[in-house]
Design a protein around this motif. Structure first.
Motif: not given
Length: 149
Positions: A71-72, A77-78, A116-118, A137-139
Motif C-alpha cells: 500500500c502507499a 513502505q517501511a 518513502p520520500t523525505k 505484514g510479514y516484516a
C-alpha cells in the motif's frame, strides 16, 4: 505440489542438520515461486535457525518482507527497509552463488527505489537514521532504520 509433498516427507525422515538445511532451502524457494510467502517465511526461519550464515534465509526473508509493501502508507513502505536489510545480508553471505547474489543486488536496488520520500517521512514524523519497528505484514516486529528514497 508433488515436489513439496516429497520434500516434506524427506524433511520428516532427515536427522542430519546440514541435509535439513538444504531441504528447507528448496522448500522456501518453491514456496516463493508458488506465491506462498508464509511457508517460505517459515522455511527461511528454519534455515536461519540451523545455519545463521546461510544467505538463502535472508534472500527469502527479504522477498517476503517486500511483498508486505502493498500500500502507499508509510507502514507498508517501511517493509522495504527490512527487505533491503535482508537482501544486504544475503549479498554478503551468497559469495559462492554469484547468480543469486546478483539477483539479490538487483532486488536491493528496486527496494531502495521504493523507500518513502523525505517528505513522506517528514509527515510521518520520521527522521533518517532513526530506529523503526515495522507493524505491518510479514516484516511486522522487525526493527530497522529509517531511510529516504
Amino acid at each position: 505440489d508433488k515436489a513439496m509433498k516429497y520434500l516434506n516427507e524427506a524433511l520428516a525422515a532427515e536427522s542430519v542438520a546440514a541435509e535439513k538445511e538444504k531441504l528447507y532451502v528448496r522448500i522456501a524457494l518453491i514456496s516463493m515461486q508458488m506465491g506462498n510467502q508464509s511457508d517460505a517465511m517459515a522455511a527461511a526461519k528454519e534455515i536461519k535457525n540451523i545455519n545463521p550464515e546461510n544467505g538463502y534465509a535472508y534472500f527469502i526473508l527479504g522477498q517476503c518482507y517486500a511483498t508486505s509493501a502493498n500500500c502507499a502508507e508509510i507502514k507498508c513502505q517501511a517493509c522495504y527497509w527490512a527487505a533491503y536489510d535482508m537482501m544486504s545480508q544475503a549479498v554478503s553471505l551468497l559469495t559462492n552463488e554469484p547468480n543469486i547474489q546478483e539477483s539479490a543486488q538487483k532486488m536491493m536496488q528496486s527496494f531502495r527505489a521504493a523507500f518513502p520520500t523525505k517528505e513522506e517521512c517528514f509527515f510521518a514524523e520520521l527522521q533518517a537514521g532513526a530506529r523503526y519497528t515495522i507493524t505491518h505484514g510479514y516484516a511486522s516486529g522487525v526493527s530497522t532504520t529509517v531511510r529516504y528514497r
